[in-house]
Design an enzyme around this catalytic site. Sequence first.
Site, mmCIF file in Angstrom:
data_model
loop_
_atom_site.group_PDB
_atom_site.id
_atom_site.type_symbol
_atom_site.label_atom_id
_atom_site.label_comp_id
_atom_site.label_asym_id
_atom_site.label_seq_id
_atom_site.Cartn_x
_atom_site.Cartn_y
_atom_site.Cartn_z
ATOM 1 N N HIS A 130 9.026 -9.229 -2.812
ATOM 2 C CA HIS A 130 8.899 -9.594 -4.257
ATOM 3 C C HIS A 130 8.484 -8.260 -4.940
ATOM 4 O O HIS A 130 7.969 -7.241 -4.602
ATOM 5 C CB HIS A 130 8.077 -10.669 -4.473
ATOM 6 N N HIS B 145 6.751 -1.939 -8.008
ATOM 7 C CA HIS B 145 7.025 -1.378 -6.700
ATOM 8 C C HIS B 145 7.400 -2.915 -6.079
ATOM 9 O O HIS B 145 6.766 -3.952 -6.222
ATOM 10 C CB HIS B 145 5.924 -0.716 -6.320
HETATM 11 O O1 3AM Z 1 3.360 -6.437 -4.895
HETATM 12 P P1 3AM Z 1 2.394 -6.427 -3.943
HETATM 13 O O2 3AM Z 1 2.433 -6.988 -2.337
HETATM 14 O O3 3AM Z 1 1.767 -5.079 -3.903
HETATM 15 O O4 3AM Z 1 -1.412 -6.434 -3.395
HETATM 16 C C1 3AM Z 1 -1.195 -7.652 -3.565
HETATM 17 C C2 3AM Z 1 0.351 -8.223 -3.708
HETATM 18 O O5 3AM Z 1 0.941 -7.129 -4.439
HETATM 19 C C3 3AM Z 1 -1.751 -7.900 -4.677
HETATM 20 O O6 3AM Z 1 -1.151 -9.002 -5.112
HETATM 21 C C4 3AM Z 1 0.229 -9.435 -4.634
HETATM 22 C C5 3AM Z 1 0.179 -10.569 -4.224
HETATM 23 O O7 3AM Z 1 -0.994 -10.734 -3.003
HETATM 24 N N1 3AM Z 1 -3.201 -8.265 -4.883
HETATM 25 C C6 3AM Z 1 -3.810 -8.874 -4.082
HETATM 26 N N2 3AM Z 1 -5.172 -8.704 -4.178
HETATM 27 C C7 3AM Z 1 -5.355 -7.998 -5.435
HETATM 28 C C8 3AM Z 1 -6.453 -7.645 -6.404
HETATM 29 N N3 3AM Z 1 -7.626 -8.027 -5.992
HETATM 30 C C9 3AM Z 1 -4.043 -7.592 -5.850
HETATM 31 N N4 3AM Z 1 -3.888 -7.068 -6.929
HETATM 32 C C10 3AM Z 1 -4.995 -6.606 -7.731
HETATM 33 N N5 3AM Z 1 -6.084 -7.129 -7.374
#
Ligand code: 3AM
Length: 188
Positions: free
Chosen positions: A42, A129
């Site tokens: 996603h 991304h």
């Molecule tokens: O799109 P991606 O997979 O990079 O990295 C986590 C993921 O992003 C991000 O939210 C998405 C769903 O989990 N994520 C997790 N914890 C986070 C945080 N504390 C976060 N983004 C910002 N702050």
Amino acid sequence: MRLFFAVLLDDQTRQHIALVQQAMKRALAGQRISWVKPENLHLTLRFLGELDEEGLKQALEAAQVVARQRAPFRFVARGAGVFPDMRRARVLWVGVEEPVEPLFQLAHHLERELQRRAFPPEDKPFRSHITLARIKEPPPAQVIQSLMDYLPKEPLGAVEVRSFVLMQSILRPDGSLYTPVQEFLLSG
Ligand code: 3AM
């Protein structure tokens, strides 16, 4: 509930990205890497974190306002990279080709509506991304660099964005479990 807003990918783009993942996975066999399952691929628009009932209500309202005002658009998934950089690679991702403007506008509009509802501002700038993998111990930079050879020259997909979704994320030792909570159709 631990929640985030995301754009989901069509099956074809997902399959193309999954093929790239498989090739990279073979090249990185033996490394401590957690690969995102193809069904979980996603593009995150905004991470919300843990929300209570009132927070959820406010987030749903913000999303409805944004969805009513924004029109569908398309983006092209192409190329790859790592966060934060080649030497300390922690997140391996597929990128979004120019123009990325409609995605930024969507993310910024959401951010604005969330802040109007007293959500604390996102501290990191939005970087579009699609996460392929999370790397537990970064391998040498040249290993990461060589992964780029597994990318096809052509785009990995042209994604028609007609909606975005509020996703629930349940943390599990074998990888997060993502479940759509609500979909918001772009109808502006
Ligand atoms: O799109 P991606 O997979 O990079 O990295 C986590 C993921 O992003 C991000 O939210 C998405 C769903 O989990 N994520 C997790 N914890 C986070 C945080 N504390 C976060 N983004 C910002 N702050």
